[in-house]
Scaffold this motif. Sequence first.
Motif, PDB file in Angstrom:
ATOM      1  N   GLU A  39       4.402  -0.099  10.519  1.00 19.34           N
ATOM      2  CA  GLU A  39       4.118  -0.216  11.954  1.00 19.34           C
ATOM      3  C   GLU A  39       2.957   0.675  12.387  1.00 19.34           C
ATOM      4  O   GLU A  39       2.295   0.397  13.379  1.00 19.34           O
ATOM      5  N   GLU A  40       2.684   1.736  11.625  1.00 23.57           N
ATOM      6  CA  GLU A  40       1.541   2.618  11.914  1.00 23.57           C
ATOM      7  C   GLU A  40       0.232   2.070  11.321  1.00 23.57           C
ATOM      8  O   GLU A  40      -0.797   2.731  11.391  1.00 23.57           O
ATOM      9  N   GLY A  41       0.287   0.888  10.718  1.00 25.67           N
ATOM     10  CA  GLY A  41      -0.925   0.256  10.226  1.00 25.67           C
ATOM     11  C   GLY A  41      -1.144   0.272   8.727  1.00 25.67           C
ATOM     12  O   GLY A  41      -2.161  -0.216   8.243  1.00 25.67           O
ATOM     13  N   ALA A  42      -0.209   0.820   7.982  1.00 26.03           N
ATOM     14  CA  ALA A  42      -0.348   0.834   6.522  1.00 26.03           C
ATOM     15  C   ALA A  42      -0.065  -0.558   5.970  1.00 26.03           C
ATOM     16  O   ALA A  42       0.750  -1.298   6.504  1.00 26.03           O
ATOM     17  N   ASP A  43      -0.762  -0.905   4.893  1.00 28.85           N
ATOM     18  CA  ASP A  43      -0.419  -2.135   4.197  1.00 28.85           C
ATOM     19  C   ASP A  43       0.024  -1.857   2.765  1.00 28.85           C
ATOM     20  O   ASP A  43       0.378  -2.770   2.029  1.00 28.85           O
ATOM     21  N   TYR A  44       0.055  -0.580   2.385  1.00 31.48           N
ATOM     22  CA  TYR A  44       0.483  -0.152   1.050  1.00 31.48           C
ATOM     23  C   TYR A  44       1.129   1.219   1.241  1.00 31.48           C
ATOM     24  O   TYR A  44       0.458   2.168   1.633  1.00 31.48           O
ATOM     25  N   VAL A  45       2.429   1.313   1.022  1.00 33.79           N
ATOM     26  CA  VAL A  45       3.162   2.560   1.275  1.00 33.79           C
ATOM     27  C   VAL A  45       3.798   3.031  -0.032  1.00 33.79           C
ATOM     28  O   VAL A  45       4.394   2.243  -0.761  1.00 33.79           O
ATOM     29  N   VAL A  46       3.665   4.322  -0.303  1.00 30.18           N
ATOM     30  CA  VAL A  46       4.181   4.934  -1.526  1.00 30.18           C
ATOM     31  C   VAL A  46       5.130   6.063  -1.135  1.00 30.18           C
ATOM     32  O   VAL A  46       4.804   6.867  -0.256  1.00 30.18           O
ATOM     33  N   HIS A  79       2.675  -4.513   2.966  1.00 29.30           N
ATOM     34  CA  HIS A  79       2.689  -5.415   4.117  1.00 29.30           C
ATOM     35  C   HIS A  79       2.475  -6.833   3.604  1.00 29.30           C
ATOM     36  O   HIS A  79       1.652  -7.064   2.716  1.00 29.30           O
ATOM     37  N   ARG A  80       3.185  -7.757   4.136  1.00 32.09           N
ATOM     38  CA  ARG A  80       3.096  -9.157   3.712  1.00 32.09           C
ATOM     39  C   ARG A  80       1.658  -9.675   3.786  1.00 32.09           C
ATOM     40  O   ARG A  80       1.222 -10.458   2.934  1.00 32.09           O
ATOM     41  N   ASP A  81       0.913  -9.254   4.793  1.00 34.88           N
ATOM     42  CA  ASP A  81      -0.464  -9.726   4.953  1.00 34.88           C
ATOM     43  C   ASP A  81      -1.348  -9.381   3.761  1.00 34.88           C
ATOM     44  O   ASP A  81      -2.308 -10.093   3.482  1.00 34.88           O
ATOM     45  N   SER A  84      -0.310  -3.895  -9.376  1.00 36.15           N
ATOM     46  CA  SER A  84      -0.256  -2.793  -8.408  1.00 36.15           C
ATOM     47  C   SER A  84      -1.642  -2.224  -8.107  1.00 36.15           C
ATOM     48  O   SER A  84      -1.954  -1.893  -6.970  1.00 36.15           O
ATOM     49  N   TYR A  85      -2.488  -2.123  -9.120  1.00 39.43           N
ATOM     50  CA  TYR A  85      -3.831  -1.585  -8.890  1.00 39.43           C
ATOM     51  C   TYR A  85      -4.737  -2.571  -8.163  1.00 39.43           C
ATOM     52  O   TYR A  85      -5.607  -2.168  -7.398  1.00 39.43           O
ATOM     53  N   VAL A  86      -4.538  -3.861  -8.385  1.00 38.25           N
ATOM     54  CA  VAL A  86      -5.319  -4.860  -7.647  1.00 38.25           C
ATOM     55  C   VAL A  86      -4.923  -4.813  -6.169  1.00 38.25           C
ATOM     56  O   VAL A  86      -5.772  -4.878  -5.280  1.00 38.25           O
ATOM     57  N   LEU A  87      -3.632  -4.660  -5.896  1.00 41.90           N
ATOM     58  CA  LEU A  87      -3.174  -4.505  -4.514  1.00 41.90           C
ATOM     59  C   LEU A  87      -3.743  -3.227  -3.901  1.00 41.90           C
ATOM     60  O   LEU A  87      -4.204  -3.233  -2.761  1.00 41.90           O
ATOM     61  N   LEU A  88      -3.732  -2.140  -4.657  1.00 43.77           N
ATOM     62  CA  LEU A  88      -4.284  -0.873  -4.180  1.00 43.77           C
ATOM     63  C   LEU A  88      -5.759  -1.036  -3.813  1.00 43.77           C
ATOM     64  O   LEU A  88      -6.208  -0.557  -2.773  1.00 43.77           O
ATOM     65  N   ALA A  89      -6.509  -1.726  -4.643  1.00 45.94           N
ATOM     66  CA  ALA A  89      -7.938  -1.924  -4.401  1.00 45.94           C
ATOM     67  C   ALA A  89      -8.199  -2.739  -3.142  1.00 45.94           C
ATOM     68  O   ALA A  89      -9.232  -2.574  -2.490  1.00 45.94           O
ATOM     69  N   ASN A  90      -7.250  -3.597  -2.765  1.00 42.43           N
ATOM     70  CA  ASN A  90      -7.418  -4.453  -1.595  1.00 42.43           C
ATOM     71  C   ASN A  90      -6.768  -3.898  -0.328  1.00 42.43           C
ATOM     72  O   ASN A  90      -6.931  -4.474   0.746  1.00 42.43           O
ATOM     73  N   ALA A  91      -6.031  -2.803  -0.449  1.00 40.20           N
ATOM     74  CA  ALA A  91      -5.345  -2.223   0.712  1.00 40.20           C
ATOM     75  C   ALA A  91      -6.347  -1.542   1.647  1.00 40.20           C
ATOM     76  O   ALA A  91      -7.217  -0.809   1.198  1.00 40.20           O
TER      77      ALA A  91
END
Length: 117
Positions: free
Chosen positions: A21-28, A74-76, A97-104
């Motif tokens: 909700e604070e705008g993150a699309d990748y949370v660890v 985030h689903r988006d 996971s790294y491809v998602l990280l690169a696009n976050a």
Amino acid sequence: MRDSDDYVSVQLLEKFNEKIEEGADYVVCDYMQVYASGADSEIISMKKSEEGSLKEHPELIDTVANCAWNKCYHRDLFMKTGIRYPKGYLYEDLGTSYVLLANAKKVSFVNEPLIYY
């Protein structure tokens, strides 16, 4: 994804959702290393970088582990990129996971153990 002997904090969904909700699309999140031998458990901290994108903070590539089990996306992030975890493969998170990280656009951290590994 998780193993049968892992478990999660009752606050996991709430804490992940706050970051989304604070705008993150990748949370660890941090995790608690629990030893079957009964040895003392230890908290493994994931926050070794500032929040933001990989472009802003290239050190994220070295500090964010490639496993999927201590993350929320985030689903988006999936919808906009078309990235998917492949079905039927072992260690499918190693590349994905790294491809998602690169696009976050924003990577955020929950600095408390929410997974007991």
